[in-house]
Scaffold this motif. Structure first.
Motif, mmCIF file in Angstrom:
data_model
loop_
_atom_site.group_PDB
_atom_site.id
_atom_site.type_symbol
_atom_site.label_atom_id
_atom_site.label_comp_id
_atom_site.label_asym_id
_atom_site.label_seq_id
_atom_site.Cartn_x
_atom_site.Cartn_y
_atom_site.Cartn_z
ATOM 1 N N ARG A 92 0.832 -1.208 0.000
ATOM 2 C CA ARG A 92 0.000 0.000 0.000
ATOM 3 C C ARG A 92 0.866 1.256 0.000
ATOM 4 O O ARG A 92 0.478 2.288 -0.546
ATOM 5 C CB ARG A 92 -0.950 -0.012 1.199
ATOM 6 N N TYR A 93 2.036 1.178 0.618
ATOM 7 C CA TYR A 93 2.927 2.329 0.638
ATOM 8 C C TYR A 93 3.469 2.634 -0.754
ATOM 9 O O TYR A 93 3.678 3.788 -1.114
ATOM 10 C CB TYR A 93 4.103 2.074 1.586
ATOM 11 N N ALA A 94 3.711 1.583 -1.541
ATOM 12 C CA ALA A 94 4.219 1.784 -2.898
ATOM 13 C C ALA A 94 3.224 2.558 -3.750
ATOM 14 O O ALA A 94 3.602 3.346 -4.609
ATOM 15 C CB ALA A 94 4.538 0.436 -3.547
ATOM 16 N N GLY A 95 1.924 2.339 -3.499
ATOM 17 C CA GLY A 95 0.921 3.074 -4.251
ATOM 18 C C GLY A 95 0.917 4.557 -3.957
ATOM 19 O O GLY A 95 0.479 5.366 -4.794
ATOM 20 N N ALA A 96 1.397 4.942 -2.766
ATOM 21 C CA ALA A 96 1.360 6.352 -2.357
ATOM 22 C C ALA A 96 2.640 7.109 -2.672
ATOM 23 O O ALA A 96 2.671 8.334 -2.547
ATOM 24 C CB ALA A 96 1.083 6.432 -0.852
ATOM 25 N N ASP A 97 3.700 6.410 -3.085
ATOM 26 C CA ASP A 97 4.994 7.072 -3.273
ATOM 27 C C ASP A 97 4.939 8.219 -4.269
ATOM 28 O O ASP A 97 5.564 9.264 -4.064
ATOM 29 C CB ASP A 97 6.061 6.051 -3.721
ATOM 30 N N LEU A 98 4.216 8.037 -5.357
ATOM 31 C CA LEU A 98 4.169 9.066 -6.404
ATOM 32 C C LEU A 98 2.850 9.839 -6.413
ATOM 33 O O LEU A 98 2.641 10.694 -7.268
ATOM 34 C CB LEU A 98 4.365 8.417 -7.784
ATOM 35 N N ALA A 99 1.969 9.562 -5.467
ATOM 36 C CA ALA A 99 0.664 10.233 -5.443
ATOM 37 C C ALA A 99 0.795 11.653 -4.886
ATOM 38 O O ALA A 99 1.621 11.919 -4.009
ATOM 39 C CB ALA A 99 -0.320 9.443 -4.597
ATOM 40 N N ALA A 100 -0.016 12.567 -5.401
ATOM 41 C CA ALA A 100 -0.065 13.920 -4.861
ATOM 42 C C ALA A 100 -0.621 13.863 -3.439
ATOM 43 O O ALA A 100 -1.428 12.988 -3.120
ATOM 44 C CB ALA A 100 -0.957 14.801 -5.732
ATOM 45 N N PRO A 101 -0.207 14.785 -2.558
ATOM 46 C CA PRO A 101 -0.641 14.742 -1.159
ATOM 47 C C PRO A 101 -2.153 14.644 -0.985
ATOM 48 O O PRO A 101 -2.633 13.924 -0.115
ATOM 49 C CB PRO A 101 -0.089 16.051 -0.587
ATOM 50 N N GLY A 102 -2.924 15.342 -1.826
ATOM 51 C CA GLY A 102 -4.371 15.315 -1.695
ATOM 52 C C GLY A 102 -5.026 14.058 -2.224
ATOM 53 O O GLY A 102 -6.245 13.892 -2.107
ATOM 54 N N HIS A 103 -4.226 13.165 -2.818
ATOM 55 C CA HIS A 103 -4.782 11.934 -3.398
ATOM 56 C C HIS A 103 -4.092 10.686 -2.853
ATOM 57 O O HIS A 103 -4.292 9.600 -3.385
ATOM 58 C CB HIS A 103 -4.643 11.962 -4.920
ATOM 59 N N THR A 111 -2.534 4.866 7.844
ATOM 60 C CA THR A 111 -1.493 4.929 6.809
ATOM 61 C C THR A 111 -1.356 6.344 6.265
ATOM 62 O O THR A 111 -0.248 6.822 6.014
ATOM 63 C CB THR A 111 -1.821 3.957 5.665
ATOM 64 N N ALA A 112 -2.487 7.030 6.070
ATOM 65 C CA ALA A 112 -2.444 8.410 5.571
ATOM 66 C C ALA A 112 -1.763 9.330 6.575
ATOM 67 O O ALA A 112 -0.945 10.181 6.200
ATOM 68 C CB ALA A 112 -3.860 8.902 5.283
ATOM 69 N N ILE A 113 -2.066 9.175 7.860
ATOM 70 C CA ILE A 113 -1.410 9.979 8.891
ATOM 71 C C ILE A 113 0.095 9.760 8.845
ATOM 72 O O ILE A 113 0.888 10.709 8.875
ATOM 73 C CB ILE A 113 -1.957 9.619 10.287
ATOM 74 N N LEU A 114 0.502 8.512 8.764
ATOM 75 C CA LEU A 114 1.922 8.161 8.772
ATOM 76 C C LEU A 114 2.639 8.669 7.530
ATOM 77 O O LEU A 114 3.707 9.299 7.616
ATOM 78 C CB LEU A 114 2.067 6.646 8.887
ATOM 79 N N THR A 115 2.062 8.407 6.344
ATOM 80 C CA THR A 115 2.722 8.770 5.091
ATOM 81 C C THR A 115 2.862 10.277 4.952
ATOM 82 O O THR A 115 3.889 10.775 4.473
ATOM 83 C CB THR A 115 1.943 8.189 3.897
ATOM 84 N N ASP A 116 1.860 11.027 5.360
ATOM 85 C CA ASP A 116 1.930 12.483 5.286
ATOM 86 C C ASP A 116 2.986 13.059 6.226
ATOM 87 O O ASP A 116 3.525 14.138 5.980
ATOM 88 C CB ASP A 116 0.567 13.108 5.614
ATOM 89 N N ALA A 117 3.286 12.341 7.312
ATOM 90 C CA ALA A 117 4.181 12.883 8.328
ATOM 91 C C ALA A 117 5.654 12.661 8.022
ATOM 92 O O ALA A 117 6.502 13.433 8.470
ATOM 93 C CB ALA A 117 3.848 12.265 9.689
ATOM 94 N N VAL A 118 5.975 11.611 7.256
ATOM 95 C CA VAL A 118 7.367 11.184 7.126
ATOM 96 C C VAL A 118 7.963 11.620 5.790
ATOM 97 O O VAL A 118 7.353 11.407 4.738
ATOM 98 C CB VAL A 118 7.464 9.638 7.259
ATOM 99 N N PRO A 119 9.181 12.222 5.784
ATOM 100 C CA PRO A 119 9.833 12.609 4.529
ATOM 101 C C PRO A 119 10.297 11.388 3.736
ATOM 102 O O PRO A 119 10.475 10.296 4.290
ATOM 103 C CB PRO A 119 11.025 13.445 4.991
ATOM 104 N N LEU A 120 10.507 11.583 2.423
ATOM 105 C CA LEU A 120 10.865 10.472 1.540
ATOM 106 C C LEU A 120 12.151 9.777 1.960
ATOM 107 O O LEU A 120 12.285 8.565 1.820
ATOM 108 C CB LEU A 120 11.012 10.987 0.102
ATOM 109 N N ALA A 121 13.105 10.533 2.481
ATOM 110 C CA ALA A 121 14.405 9.963 2.808
ATOM 111 C C ALA A 121 14.308 8.844 3.844
ATOM 112 O O ALA A 121 15.068 7.876 3.805
ATOM 113 C CB ALA A 121 15.341 11.059 3.314
ATOM 114 N N THR A 122 13.382 8.971 4.772
ATOM 115 C CA THR A 122 13.246 7.965 5.835
ATOM 116 C C THR A 122 11.910 7.233 5.778
ATOM 117 O O THR A 122 11.573 6.497 6.695
ATOM 118 C CB THR A 122 13.378 8.642 7.211
#
Length: 426
Positions: free
Chosen positions: A138-149, A356-367
């Protein structure tokens, strides 16, 4: 130095490639295919894992052990998959995870053939890698998604699991007949399907997930990444905000996982003890798995529109209702138990997508990959705890006490969400 294609034409820069909707559609398409396959694989352990252990050991008290083992195995797998993903990208990480799940499925079949509980438990631990990988996708699906999507991208990957997850339990009887025809125990049948499904998912990802979404997202973000703030106080405040959001997302997912796994694991055993066959329990689990994943597109839209905090609160309340209904339903009532398990799956879906949305929005790509893997370890440990404790609770106090306790436990996420909402308003 500009990259070139094999024809000598300059390739699009990472930022342009990452922003191309066609690239995201391709990545989601590959992930959807692998999730359909893996859904059938993970459903095998849910449907007959507890029954297989009960048959081998002759004890209901240890019937929750298989769920505990493959969720514990998924904890280790989450670490490995996230580390590989962080270092080399999502493609090798996910492919290795599903391949490991296939190996575990073969081990379960061998254990059933040899009537070896020790081998069964070891194989179920390895089989858990498929569960961890299915969630990590599920995280792979969000890697390139815009924040609002992002929530909708996450939900697209999750909903793909529905088809395999619904077909898997309903194939318990036919695959059991196939296993019996080749002189294997009937309960080993679904694991024949799991081995093939996980292996196919690994091949699809290894050969088709190009470009790698995480590596592409990093490359696109590199030129625009901001330097750390010069103000130590501002940097400390930002770090604290990130930590609080990560902990909140983790808490939502961990609590909903404990409740869902605990009640779900013992429902087939509860029905079996009341004289229901595998077809009835398979139908109930199929509806449960459908409710876990099928509402994902709606849940994603709700999260993007109303925010993850509101949907997280809905998760706690839905799980409470599910626990109350499961506790009150007679063991012979397939419709009421099916409704309770549908609500259980829906509450879990609300919790997973919002967390998952809370987590993904909070963490920068590097980590991001490393942090996501760490949280999934906590989720897996929570699931193992819920699965292991569920058998003991049912053995000592009965299924209704387990279901009611799970519903009340789900309410623990509400104060944390309310605090975060108040902090956000301030």
């Amino acid at each position: 130095m500009k990259s070139e294609t094999s024809a000598g034409v300059a390739a699009p820069p990472p930022a342009e490639l990452a922003a191309d909707p066609a690239v995201q559609r391709h990545i989601l398409g590959v992930l959807v295919t692998s999730q359909i396959l893996s859904g059938a694989g993970l459903a095998a352990g849910i449907t007959v894992g507890a029954l297989l252990a009960q048959d081998m050991l002759g004890s209901t008290g240890l019937a929750g052990l298989p769920s505990a083992l493959f969720t514990a195995g998924s904890a280790l797998a989450a670490i490995v998959v996230s580390r590989i993903s962080a270092a080399r990208g999502r493609r090798p990480g996910l492919a290795v995870g599903y391949a490991t799940g296939a190996v575990g499925s073969v081990g379960v079949i061998a254990a059933a053939a040899l009537d070896s509980p020790v081998l069964l438990f070891l194989a179920l631990f390895v089989y858990g890698a498929g569960t961890a990988t299915n969630l990590q996708a599920r995280y792979a699906g969000a890697d390139l998604a815009a924040p609002g999507h992002r929530a909708r991208a996450i939900s697209t990957v999750l909903v793909a699991t529905t088809l395999g997850g619904v077909l898997g339990p309903n194939l318990a009887a036919p695959t059991g007949a196939l296993a019996h025809a080749v002189h294997l125990p009937r309960l080993a049948g679904p694991f024949l399907l799991a081995g093939l499904a996980y292996a196919a998912a690994a091949v699809v990802l290894a050969t088709r997930l190009h470009p790698d979404p995480l590596l592409l997202a990093r490359a696109a973000a590199a030129p625009t990444e901001q330097a750390p703030a010069d103000d130590p106080a501002a940097a400390a405040a930002s770090t604290a905000r990130t930590r609080n959001r990560v902990l909140l997302g983790a808490q939502v997912m961990v609590v909903t996982q404990v409740v869902m796994v605990g009640v779900m694991t013992m429902t087939p055993v509860h029905m079996h003890d009341a004289g229901q066959g595998t077809a009835a329990s398979g139908l109930v689990i199929a509806l449960h798995v459908a409710a876990m994943y099928l509402p994902s597109p709606l849940t994603g839209r709700l999260v993007d529109r109303h925010g993850p905090l509101a949907v997280g609160a809905a998760a706690g309340l839905t799980l409470l209702v599910a626990g109350l209904l499961a506790a009150a339903a007679p063991a012979h009532s397939v419709p009421l138990l099916a409704l309770a398990l549908v609500l259980l799956g829906l509450g879990w879906n609300f919790g997973l997508v919002s967390g998952t949305a809370i987590l993904t929005d909070a963490v920068p790509l590097a980590t991001r990959a490393k942090t996501q893997g760490g949280v999934d370890v906590a989720i897996a440990i929570a699931g193992a705890t819920g699965g292991l404790a569920s058998g003991a609770v049912v053995d000592l106090a009965g299924y209704p006490v387990l279901a009611l306790g799970g519903g009340l436990l789900a309410l623990l996420i509400l104060p944390a969400l309310a605090t975060a909402a108040a902090r956000g308003r301030r």
